[in-house]
Scaffold this active site. Structure first.
Site, short mmCIF file in Angstrom:
data_model
loop_
_atom_site.label_atom_id
_atom_site.label_comp_id
_atom_site.label_asym_id
_atom_site.label_seq_id
_atom_site.Cartn_x
_atom_site.Cartn_y
_atom_site.Cartn_z
N ASP A 130 0.85 -1.19 0.00
CA ASP A 130 0.00 0.00 0.00
C ASP A 130 0.88 1.25 0.00
O ASP A 130 2.02 1.20 0.47
CB ASP A 130 -0.87 0.05 1.27
CG ASP A 130 -2.03 -0.94 1.23
OD1 ASP A 130 -2.25 -1.59 0.20
OD2 ASP A 130 -2.72 -1.05 2.27
N ARG A 182 -1.43 -0.85 -8.52
CA ARG A 182 -2.81 -0.50 -8.15
C ARG A 182 -2.88 1.04 -8.19
O ARG A 182 -2.09 1.70 -7.51
CB ARG A 182 -3.14 -0.98 -6.74
CG ARG A 182 -4.49 -0.44 -6.24
CD ARG A 182 -4.62 -0.48 -4.73
NE ARG A 182 -4.64 -1.82 -4.21
CZ ARG A 182 -4.25 -2.14 -2.97
NH1 ARG A 182 -3.80 -1.20 -2.15
NH2 ARG A 182 -4.29 -3.37 -2.55
P1 FDA Z 1 -14.37 9.17 -4.72
O1 FDA Z 1 -13.86 9.59 -3.40
O2 FDA Z 1 -14.55 10.21 -5.76
O3 FDA Z 1 -15.73 8.38 -4.51
C1 FDA Z 1 -16.53 7.91 -5.57
C2 FDA Z 1 -17.79 7.29 -4.98
O4 FDA Z 1 -17.44 6.12 -4.23
C3 FDA Z 1 -18.53 8.17 -3.97
O5 FDA Z 1 -19.42 9.05 -4.61
C4 FDA Z 1 -19.22 7.14 -3.11
O6 FDA Z 1 -20.37 6.65 -3.76
C5 FDA Z 1 -18.21 6.02 -3.05
N1 FDA Z 1 -17.31 6.14 -1.89
C6 FDA Z 1 -16.01 6.50 -1.90
N2 FDA Z 1 -15.49 6.45 -0.66
C7 FDA Z 1 -16.50 6.08 0.16
C8 FDA Z 1 -16.60 5.84 1.56
N3 FDA Z 1 -15.55 6.01 2.38
N4 FDA Z 1 -17.79 5.45 2.05
C9 FDA Z 1 -18.87 5.26 1.26
N5 FDA Z 1 -18.84 5.46 -0.09
C10 FDA Z 1 -17.67 5.87 -0.62
N6 FDA Z 1 -5.35 5.12 -0.71
C11 FDA Z 1 -4.05 5.37 -0.46
O7 FDA Z 1 -3.67 6.52 -0.25
N7 FDA Z 1 -3.15 4.33 -0.47
C12 FDA Z 1 -3.51 3.05 -0.74
O8 FDA Z 1 -2.66 2.15 -0.73
C13 FDA Z 1 -4.89 2.80 -1.01
N8 FDA Z 1 -5.33 1.53 -1.29
C14 FDA Z 1 -6.62 1.34 -1.70
C15 FDA Z 1 -7.05 0.07 -2.11
C16 FDA Z 1 -8.32 -0.10 -2.61
C17 FDA Z 1 -8.75 -1.45 -3.08
C18 FDA Z 1 -9.22 1.01 -2.70
C19 FDA Z 1 -10.57 0.88 -3.29
C20 FDA Z 1 -8.81 2.25 -2.25
C21 FDA Z 1 -7.53 2.44 -1.73
N9 FDA Z 1 -7.13 3.67 -1.26
C22 FDA Z 1 -5.80 3.87 -0.98
C23 FDA Z 1 -8.14 4.72 -0.97
C24 FDA Z 1 -8.30 5.69 -2.16
O9 FDA Z 1 -7.15 6.46 -2.30
C25 FDA Z 1 -9.53 6.61 -1.95
O10 FDA Z 1 -9.37 7.37 -0.80
C26 FDA Z 1 -10.85 5.88 -1.88
O11 FDA Z 1 -10.90 4.78 -2.74
C27 FDA Z 1 -12.03 6.82 -2.27
O12 FDA Z 1 -11.87 7.28 -3.58
P2 FDA Z 1 -12.70 6.79 -4.86
O13 FDA Z 1 -11.71 6.45 -5.91
O14 FDA Z 1 -13.63 5.72 -4.50
O15 FDA Z 1 -13.43 8.09 -5.39
#
Ligand code: FDA
Length: 320
Positions: A130, A182
């Protein structure tokens, strides 16, 4: 403002002490955390696997403060690899380098990482490192490169965050080397000197970086996710943002990247509908399944991402 406050709280020792004493807080957090034990997490993964969804298992913990705890954390990760092998679940492992000693001693962290990767080879599995806050990026990439290129471990992957300005350069290099990446947006509070402050720029960067990764995977004729669901393809897009997902799926179709060469990753407890719909469409999906008693910073970062989650937290206070 909301996000900054919660990211501050995720690191504040006084807040952790207070909140982890509240029973209802664990009830609220368990929406995003598979349980406190490895057995709990394996049961959750078995249910995901039945729906055609693969997993990556994370034993929660970060910024370990003494060498003995770092060594214990490495041993716990080794037990995870053994449990995956003995249970036969379709899962690999995600780790944080500060959990295995990065903030204490780089050499100790490297040794722990090497032991973990040796076990992953022995159990035919894969470890994803990560990415933590921007102060850790250089050293995390350095250790990743050492393991992959000097120690010749092929079963290790890395995470890149689209909110960092530097990520485009990093992605070009990783993509040329065919390293498994990733891509996520980034979960920490970063200053405008290192990261895009506006969400629209983070999203645009995400699409740009995803394209570079997909072009690289196509050029290298990179393999699809393995039959046992453990080794991911080169490109893993971690997001719940449907616009990003649709953009990537369209682009992959346009350039002729096969379905199996593009994996989508999401967090346990978030957008289950989307996870299941993609899996039904035979798209590789992997869910990040965290477990353990160190759930506080992980959970508070999930609150920071979405203000609506705070109401869920508060409603748990009023539940009996
Ligand atoms: P965005 O924040 O724009 O959200 C899009 C939509 O997703 C929202 O409108 C909502 O519907 C849903 N959503 C997102 N977050 C939500 C929440 N907390 N609760 C409910 N609904 C939510 N970060 C990092 O800095 N280092 C890492 O190593 C990782 N590793 C990682 C692994 C995996 C498998 C995932 C999915 C994410 C990470 N992250 C991470 C976290 C990532 O950086 C980010 O903070 C979250 O995925 C939220 O961003 P989205 O891409 O979902 O988009």
């Amino acid at each position: 403002m909301f996000r900054s406050l919660f990211i501050y709280l995720s690191k504040a020792a006084w807040a952790r002490k207070l909140v982890t004493h509240w029973k209802f807080a664990w009830r609220a957090a368990s929406r995003f955390v598979a349980g406190e034990t490895l057995d709990d997490a394996i049961r959750v993964i078995q249910r995901l696997n039945q729906k055609g969804i693969n997993a990556t298992l994370d034993h929660l913990g970060e910024h370990t403060t003494d060498l003995e705890s770092a060594r214990r954390a490495a041993q716990e990760i080794i037990q995870i690899l053994e449990a995956i092998m003995s249970s036969g679940v379709r899962a690999n492992v995600s780790i944080k380098l500060t959990q295995i000693g990065l903030s204490l001693d780089e050499g100790v962290c490297r040794d722990n990482l090497q032991i973990i990767l040796q076990k992953a080879v022995a159990t035919n599995n894969f470890v994803r490192i990560d990415m933590e806050d921007s102060s850790c990026v250089d050293v995390t990439l350095r250790l990743f490169h050492q393991m992959r290129h000097e120690e010749r471990f092929e079963n290790v992957g890395i995470v890149i965050q689209s909110y960092l300005y530097r990520s485009e350069e990093d992605i070009h290099q990783l993509s040329q080397e065919c390293s498994p990446v990733r891509l996520c947006k980034g979960a920490y509070k970063e200053p405008p000197q290192v990261a895009y402050p506006r969400k629209t720029d983070v999203d645009a960067s995400y699409d740009r970086l995803a394209k570079i990764l997909m072009d690289g995977a196509l050029a290298a004729g990179c393999p699809a996710v393995s039959q046992d669901g453990r080794l991911p393809p080169i490109v893993a897009l971690a997001t719940h943002d449907e616009r990003r997902i649709n953009f990537a799926r369209d682009y992959a179709r346009r350039i002729g990247l096969s379905k199996g060469s593009l994996e989508f990753q999401m967090l346990y407890g978030i957008r289950r509908d989307l996870q299941e719909n993609l899996a039904k469409d035979s798209v590789p999906v992997r869910v990040y399944v965290p477990y353990g008693s160190e759930w506080y910073p992980y959970y508070v970062r999930r609150l920071a991402e979405r203000p609506a989650n705070l109401w869920f937290f508060i409603s748990n206070f009023f539940r009996k």
